[in-house]
Enzyme design. Sequence first.
Site, mmCIF file in Angstrom:
data_model
loop_
_atom_site.group_PDB
_atom_site.id
_atom_site.type_symbol
_atom_site.label_atom_id
_atom_site.label_comp_id
_atom_site.label_asym_id
_atom_site.label_seq_id
_atom_site.Cartn_x
_atom_site.Cartn_y
_atom_site.Cartn_z
ATOM 1 N N LEU A 1 1.144 -28.191 -23.433
ATOM 2 C CA LEU A 1 0.554 -27.937 -25.043
ATOM 3 C C LEU A 1 0.513 -26.718 -25.516
ATOM 4 C CD1 LEU A 1 -2.499 -31.772 -25.003
ATOM 5 C CD2 LEU A 1 0.051 -31.200 -24.985
ATOM 6 N N GLY B 1 17.334 -21.743 -13.237
ATOM 7 C CA GLY B 1 17.411 -21.658 -12.696
ATOM 8 C C GLY B 1 18.783 -20.592 -12.564
ATOM 9 N N ASP C 1 3.761 -15.702 -21.430
ATOM 10 C CA ASP C 1 2.293 -15.179 -21.172
ATOM 11 C C ASP C 1 2.672 -14.062 -21.584
ATOM 12 O OD1 ASP C 1 2.982 -17.618 -19.437
ATOM 13 O OD2 ASP C 1 3.152 -16.990 -17.728
HETATM 14 O O1 F6P Z 1 5.938 -18.640 -18.212
HETATM 15 C C1 F6P Z 1 5.994 -19.214 -18.999
HETATM 16 C C2 F6P Z 1 5.369 -20.115 -18.595
HETATM 17 O O2 F6P Z 1 4.942 -21.286 -19.286
HETATM 18 C C3 F6P Z 1 3.968 -20.101 -17.281
HETATM 19 O O3 F6P Z 1 3.295 -19.699 -18.462
HETATM 20 C C4 F6P Z 1 3.805 -20.592 -16.202
HETATM 21 O O4 F6P Z 1 3.437 -20.931 -15.099
HETATM 22 C C5 F6P Z 1 5.679 -21.419 -17.059
HETATM 23 O O5 F6P Z 1 5.800 -21.584 -17.706
HETATM 24 C C6 F6P Z 1 5.555 -23.002 -16.097
HETATM 25 O O6 F6P Z 1 6.765 -24.064 -16.385
HETATM 26 P P1 F6P Z 1 7.922 -24.297 -15.891
HETATM 27 O O7 F6P Z 1 6.805 -25.649 -15.926
HETATM 28 O O8 F6P Z 1 8.220 -25.171 -17.083
HETATM 29 O O9 F6P Z 1 8.548 -24.955 -15.186
#
Ligand code: F6P
Length: 421
Positions: free
Chosen positions: A344, A137, A192
């Site tokens: 995980l 956010g 990522d």
């Molecule tokens: O950007 C990093 C990451 O781990 C992505 O691979 C994934 O899509 C996303 O964050 C998921 O984040 P969250 O569910 O915590 O918002």
Amino acid sequence: MNAATTTLGEARFDSPCHGAVSDHARVPARLIHDPAAPPEPDLWFELAGPRAKLFFDPRQTRAGIVTCGGLSPGLNNVIRSLFLELHHRYGIQQVLGFREGYQGLDPASGLDPLVLTAELVDDIHREGGTLLGTSRGPVHIPAAVDNLVRLKVDILFTIGGDGTQRGGRELFEEARRHGHPLAVVGVPKTIDNDIPYVSRTFGFLTAVEQAAGVLACAHTECHSVHNGISLVKLMGREAGFIAAGAAIASQDVNFVLIPEVPFKLEGEGGFLAALKKRLLKRRHALIVVAEGAGQHLLDSHDERDPSGNLKLRDIGLYLRQQIESYFKAEKIPIVFRYFDPSYLIRSVAADAEDAILCDAFARNAAHAAMAGRTGVIIGLVHDQFVHVPIELLAGQHKRLNQDGMLWRSVLAATGQPALFE
Ligand code: F6P
């Protein structure tokens, strides 16, 4: 062309650091110059590292740290090394830890910052997650800047992805309008590994290591039965670096599907026909799909998460259903195993490589801030840490290059065709 780095003012205070880096040292964004390629402007970054003179007088300086967005292995290492560098090397007055992401900068959240101490950060690097908590956010810029001015915070370290860093830049600009010289220095974070001018973000390799462990189990499962198919869905919203890295490390994967390479399921050249061919020949198959792959096959929509990211449709479950119905229609019995390691791979502690990287990112961020650099992130190009002005990230995306070495290695290790079309 030199990337224009903003400095808050004249650096007048002696630095306690040895081996200062020259303010004139530059690192090129591009290492390879190919005269046959279309011309591109050269871009040179300022080399990161300790400076001989500081903008901030350490005894009068207060810093803050905030961690934003999804977890990445090594967040605690970065917090710890930032604190230790600022406290022991520079001897600064105080380091505050803002809690639960950007919302902790806004007093309306009721989240008072932690006062960091050596005891508090002592062994946090052994744990995944973040001591400070995190959230997605945007930051409420005026409220956050008023708070930073009130708390007499001179330096803010923003540990997060590109959205977090853009917020950091707005904070610095708003502070400047208030006449408050605020150094905002970002440490780029995402498993990522998709941030431009950062060859490797911290946590990426640990996530790949975890993912490779899952692939080993998935391989054992499909290899141990007749016509076994294991499908593993891995994180990777817009870039397939985790899927590609884990697949190459594993060498057992037969198909890798990533966001950068659209694919067709049906037809002679489609993925399902290739999977059938493989199964008939070898009696088992291991598939890796990055979560952002194949979104073109799923319903389009515009739902976003609090960071503004498009919420992804579940390509893993869709593929599972498509594969199962395809083989049923083909009257080929299969044993299907589905793996979704999900969070995980990113909630663990950093491995040794990432721990080293976190330490270097953090200490270089501390040096940049003490020298008065602001509106920058610490980048990593050609193994050199550099200052990257945040505005250069705007509209830029680091993606896996289909013509590059990494994807070529995936194709070589899997034997899959370059395209399913
Ligand atoms: O950007 C990093 C990451 O781990 C992505 O691979 C994934 O899509 C996303 O964050 C998921 O984040 P969250 O569910 O915590 O918002």
